[in-house]
Scaffold this motif. Structure first.
Motif, PDB file in Angstrom:
ATOM      1  N   ARG A  33      20.982  31.870  44.712  1.00 49.26           N
ATOM      2  CA  ARG A  33      21.910  32.938  45.078  1.00 49.26           C
ATOM      3  C   ARG A  33      23.012  33.153  44.053  1.00 49.26           C
ATOM      4  N   GLN A  34      23.251  32.169  43.203  1.00 52.34           N
ATOM      5  CA  GLN A  34      24.392  32.223  42.288  1.00 52.34           C
ATOM      6  C   GLN A  34      23.957  32.069  40.827  1.00 52.34           C
ATOM      7  N   GLU A  35      22.819  32.670  40.482  1.00 50.06           N
ATOM      8  CA  GLU A  35      22.338  32.597  39.105  1.00 50.06           C
ATOM      9  C   GLU A  35      23.162  33.466  38.165  1.00 50.06           C
ATOM     10  N   GLY A  36      23.969  34.373  38.731  1.00 50.08           N
ATOM     11  CA  GLY A  36      24.823  35.266  37.954  1.00 50.08           C
ATOM     12  C   GLY A  36      25.855  35.896  38.854  1.00 50.08           C
ATOM     13  N   PRO A  37      26.697  36.789  38.332  1.00 50.73           N
ATOM     14  CA  PRO A  37      27.732  37.423  39.159  1.00 50.73           C
ATOM     15  C   PRO A  37      27.130  38.368  40.189  1.00 50.73           C
ATOM     16  N   HIS A  38      27.730  38.385  41.381  1.00 48.53           N
ATOM     17  CA  HIS A  38      27.294  39.283  42.456  1.00 48.53           C
ATOM     18  C   HIS A  38      28.534  39.805  43.186  1.00 48.53           C
ATOM     19  N   ALA A  39      29.063  40.931  42.727  1.00 44.43           N
ATOM     20  CA  ALA A  39      30.207  41.543  43.403  1.00 44.43           C
ATOM     21  C   ALA A  39      29.776  42.019  44.783  1.00 44.43           C
ATOM     22  N   HIS A  40      30.519  41.580  45.822  1.00 44.41           N
ATOM     23  CA  HIS A  40      30.071  41.903  47.187  1.00 44.41           C
ATOM     24  C   HIS A  40      31.021  42.817  47.940  1.00 44.41           C
ATOM     25  N   SER A  41      32.309  42.810  47.615  1.00 41.75           N
ATOM     26  CA  SER A  41      33.254  43.683  48.306  1.00 41.75           C
ATOM     27  C   SER A  41      34.549  43.713  47.524  1.00 41.75           C
ATOM     28  N   THR A  42      35.458  44.627  47.926  1.00 43.38           N
ATOM     29  CA  THR A  42      36.789  44.691  47.328  1.00 43.38           C
ATOM     30  C   THR A  42      37.841  44.772  48.419  1.00 43.38           C
ATOM     31  N   ALA A  43      39.078  44.427  48.064  1.00 38.21           N
ATOM     32  CA  ALA A  43      40.211  44.519  48.975  1.00 38.21           C
ATOM     33  C   ALA A  43      41.449  44.863  48.163  1.00 38.21           C
ATOM     34  N   ILE A  44      42.428  45.506  48.797  1.00 39.66           N
ATOM     35  CA  ILE A  44      43.646  45.944  48.133  1.00 39.66           C
ATOM     36  C   ILE A  44      44.798  45.018  48.507  1.00 39.66           C
ATOM     37  N   VAL A  45      45.533  44.557  47.499  1.00 38.50           N
ATOM     38  CA  VAL A  45      46.777  43.825  47.707  1.00 38.50           C
ATOM     39  C   VAL A  45      47.852  44.470  46.844  1.00 38.50           C
ATOM     40  N   LEU A  46      49.123  44.150  47.128  1.00 40.20           N
ATOM     41  CA  LEU A  46      50.224  44.901  46.545  1.00 40.20           C
ATOM     42  C   LEU A  46      50.773  44.258  45.284  1.00 40.20           C
TER      43      LEU A  46
ATOM     44  N   SER B 273      54.506  43.856  43.880  1.00 41.32           N
ATOM     45  CA  SER B 273      55.853  44.015  44.415  1.00 41.32           C
ATOM     46  C   SER B 273      56.820  44.627  43.410  1.00 41.32           C
ATOM     47  N   HIS B 274      56.461  44.672  42.114  1.00 43.26           N
ATOM     48  CA  HIS B 274      57.358  45.236  41.112  1.00 43.26           C
ATOM     49  C   HIS B 274      57.285  46.756  41.055  1.00 43.26           C
ATOM     50  N   GLU B 275      56.109  47.296  41.236  1.00 46.73           N
ATOM     51  CA  GLU B 275      55.893  48.733  41.089  1.00 46.73           C
ATOM     52  C   GLU B 275      55.091  49.242  42.281  1.00 46.73           C
ATOM     53  N   PRO B 276      55.737  50.015  43.184  1.00 44.55           N
ATOM     54  CA  PRO B 276      55.050  50.437  44.419  1.00 44.55           C
ATOM     55  C   PRO B 276      53.749  51.194  44.185  1.00 44.55           C
ATOM     56  N   ARG B 277      53.646  51.893  43.044  1.00 46.53           N
ATOM     57  CA  ARG B 277      52.432  52.677  42.813  1.00 46.53           C
ATOM     58  C   ARG B 277      51.336  51.879  42.120  1.00 46.53           C
ATOM     59  N   LEU B 278      51.613  50.639  41.772  1.00 40.40           N
ATOM     60  CA  LEU B 278      50.563  49.787  41.236  1.00 40.40           C
ATOM     61  C   LEU B 278      49.988  48.933  42.356  1.00 40.40           C
ATOM     62  N   ARG B 279      48.691  48.798  42.345  1.00 36.48           N
ATOM     63  CA  ARG B 279      47.999  47.982  43.325  1.00 36.48           C
ATOM     64  C   ARG B 279      47.065  47.028  42.582  1.00 36.48           C
ATOM     65  N   TYR B 280      46.818  45.903  43.213  1.00 35.70           N
ATOM     66  CA  TYR B 280      45.778  45.009  42.723  1.00 35.70           C
ATOM     67  C   TYR B 280      44.533  45.214  43.569  1.00 35.70           C
ATOM     68  N   LEU B 281      43.402  45.215  42.907  1.00 40.30           N
ATOM     69  CA  LEU B 281      42.127  45.252  43.603  1.00 40.30           C
ATOM     70  C   LEU B 281      41.460  43.905  43.418  1.00 40.30           C
ATOM     71  N   LEU B 282      41.165  43.242  44.531  1.00 37.40           N
ATOM     72  CA  LEU B 282      40.424  41.987  44.496  1.00 37.40           C
ATOM     73  C   LEU B 282      38.949  42.284  44.730  1.00 37.40           C
ATOM     74  N   ALA B 283      38.100  41.652  43.928  1.00 39.17           N
ATOM     75  CA  ALA B 283      36.645  41.767  44.114  1.00 39.17           C
ATOM     76  C   ALA B 283      36.098  40.385  44.417  1.00 39.17           C
ATOM     77  N   ALA B 284      35.438  40.248  45.561  1.00 43.16           N
ATOM     78  CA  ALA B 284      34.813  38.972  45.929  1.00 43.16           C
ATOM     79  C   ALA B 284      33.486  38.857  45.206  1.00 43.16           C
ATOM     80  N   ASP B 285      33.355  37.823  44.378  1.00 43.06           N
ATOM     81  CA  ASP B 285      32.122  37.611  43.613  1.00 43.06           C
ATOM     82  C   ASP B 285      31.369  36.428  44.204  1.00 43.06           C
ATOM     83  N   LEU B 286      30.297  36.742  44.946  1.00 44.26           N
ATOM     84  CA  LEU B 286      29.516  35.697  45.605  1.00 44.26           C
ATOM     85  C   LEU B 286      28.844  34.773  44.599  1.00 44.26           C
ATOM     86  N   GLY B 287      28.506  35.296  43.425  1.00 45.75           N
ATOM     87  CA  GLY B 287      27.763  34.508  42.459  1.00 45.75           C
ATOM     88  C   GLY B 287      28.586  33.527  41.671  1.00 45.75           C
ATOM     89  N   THR B 288      29.893  33.795  41.498  1.00 47.94           N
ATOM     90  CA  THR B 288      30.729  32.953  40.638  1.00 47.94           C
ATOM     91  C   THR B 288      31.814  32.207  41.392  1.00 47.94           C
TER      92      THR B 288
END
Length: 403
Positions: A147-160, A162-177
């Protein structure tokens, strides 16, 4: 007076998707918020393997990934009759796209499972996806060789940020790594916030390392904490998020199942994880807010478990830093995605789960005191349902009437 029914759109696997299934595309379902009853209303759109859906409120647009070897993203306009009209389709830059997230009026994010590419896909003012997208590949592997022979992006989520309200971080869950990948992106100007949009860094900023063999699949964000479903280790992980510098720290994990359920389960693979925010002191908690500590409420996290075939309920403790297992509620075979349908004006909250191998939807009523869902007895047969998307059809109709 009859209670207005809510609209649910259900994504399925189709004969031409990978994996194949007997679904016909995006199915239309009406939900009774008083009783939990589910009613079928045909196929809203025939499209290949719409295994995950996302909604854009203005103009009302539904995005669907098309899960196949050469993945694509298709957009649909939805009207007050709950009819879908295709706007256009673009390649996703990878294979087996399994998740799409609306990031604002300029773009959506797509996770491609097969090759691990995360794509920022631009969209036009009318919601139509345009090209080309910004494709962000990744490298690495994990200890579970099949299942983990390479990267496998499975979903994303948004987090904030705090320095710049219009900037967001996007987290990507990588099942493979066994990582959460961290990206920056910028939201457009708002009327009250003038000036040039901030510049977002290109590419991968950093990663948050999870224990070896976790197999991170989906995430739920609770202010400064991120809860991660470990598909391969059957655990729920807690990450402390630092919005000042965009870093995360793994705090620990607990089993995805209660001891009794785990003892009678041969193998278990968690899927979807969701944070449930009840109303506190007469106000609904906004997305991204930390759950407030009160005498009567600390929040609930729900997790679907394939193998045990249950929805597990966890209480949020220590202001978000710790989860406590409360219950395992049986649902249909191989529960994949699910959604919480919020009650209005005294209506109860419900959870609607998609039993992929059970070919059915199931509705559960959420106890307002314990937060634990219980079976309403209502089922609806749908072939291989894999995603359930609530759509605010009343708001769409009101907007059409105002024009």
């Amino acid at each position: 007076m009859d209670t207005p029914r809510r609209l649910l759109l259900v994504g399925t696997y189709t004969p031409d998707s990978e994996p194949p299934g007997e679904g016909q595309g995006i199915h239309r379902v009406w939900f009774d918020p008083e009783t939990g009853e589910l009613g079928a209303d045909g196929v809203a759109a025939r499209t290949t393997g719409p295994s995950f859906l996302a909604f854009r409120p203005e103009p009302p647009t539904v995005y669907a990934v098309n899960e196949q070897a050469k993945g694509s993203l298709t957009a649909f306009r939805i009207d007050g009759n709950a009819d879908l009209t295709e706007l256009g389709s673009v390649p996703t830059g990878g294979g087996s796209p399994c998740h799409v997230r609306y990031l604002g009026p300029e773009q959506v994010a797509v996770a491609n499972y097969a090759n691990g590419v995360v794509t920022f896909q631009p969209t036009a003012d009318d919601g139509t996806p345009t090209g080309p997208g910004r494709e962000l590949p990744h490298r690495g592997h994990g200890p579970v060789t099949d299942r983990q022979e390479g990267p496998h992006a499975h979903s994303t989520a948004i987090v904030l940020d705090s320095h710049e309200p219009r900037l967001r971080y996007l987290l990507a869950a990588d099942l493979g790594t066994d990582e959460l990948r961290v990206y920056h992106y910028a939201t457009p100007l708002s009327p009250e916030n003038e000036g040039p949009a901030p510049e977002a860094e290109e590419g991968l900023l950093r990663t948050v390392q999870l224990p070896s063999g976790t197999g991170p699949r989906h995430m739920a964000v609770n202010g400064g904490y991120v809860y991660v479903a470990g598909e391969l280790d059957s655990r729920v992980h807690t990450v402390r998020w630092n919005p000042r510098n965009g870093t995360g720290e793994h705090l620990g994990s607990l089993p995805a199942l209660g001891a009794h359920t785990a003892a009678v389960t041969e193998a278990n693979f968690p899927a979807e994880i969701t944070l449930h925010r009840l109303k506190v002191e007469g106000r609904a908690i906004a997305d991204g807010d930390a759950l407030p500590m009160t005498n009567t409420y600390e929040g609930r996290v729900y997790l679907s478990n394939r193998g045990a075939d249950v929805i597990s309920t966890f209480a949020v403790r220590d202001e978000g830093a710790r989860l406590e297992h409360l219950a395992d509620t049986p649902v249909g075979a191989c529960p994949r995605h699910f959604t919480v349908v919020r009650g209005h004006n005294g209506q109860p909250d419900h959870l609607v789960a998609a039993a992929q191998n059970g070919d059915s939807l199931m509705s559960l009523r959420i106890d307002p005191d314990t937060g634990i869902p219980a079976d309403t007895g209502h089922r609806l047969e749908i072939p291989v349902p894999v995603c359930v998307l609530p759509v605010p059809i009343k708001r769409i109709r009101n907007a059409e009437g105002a024009r």
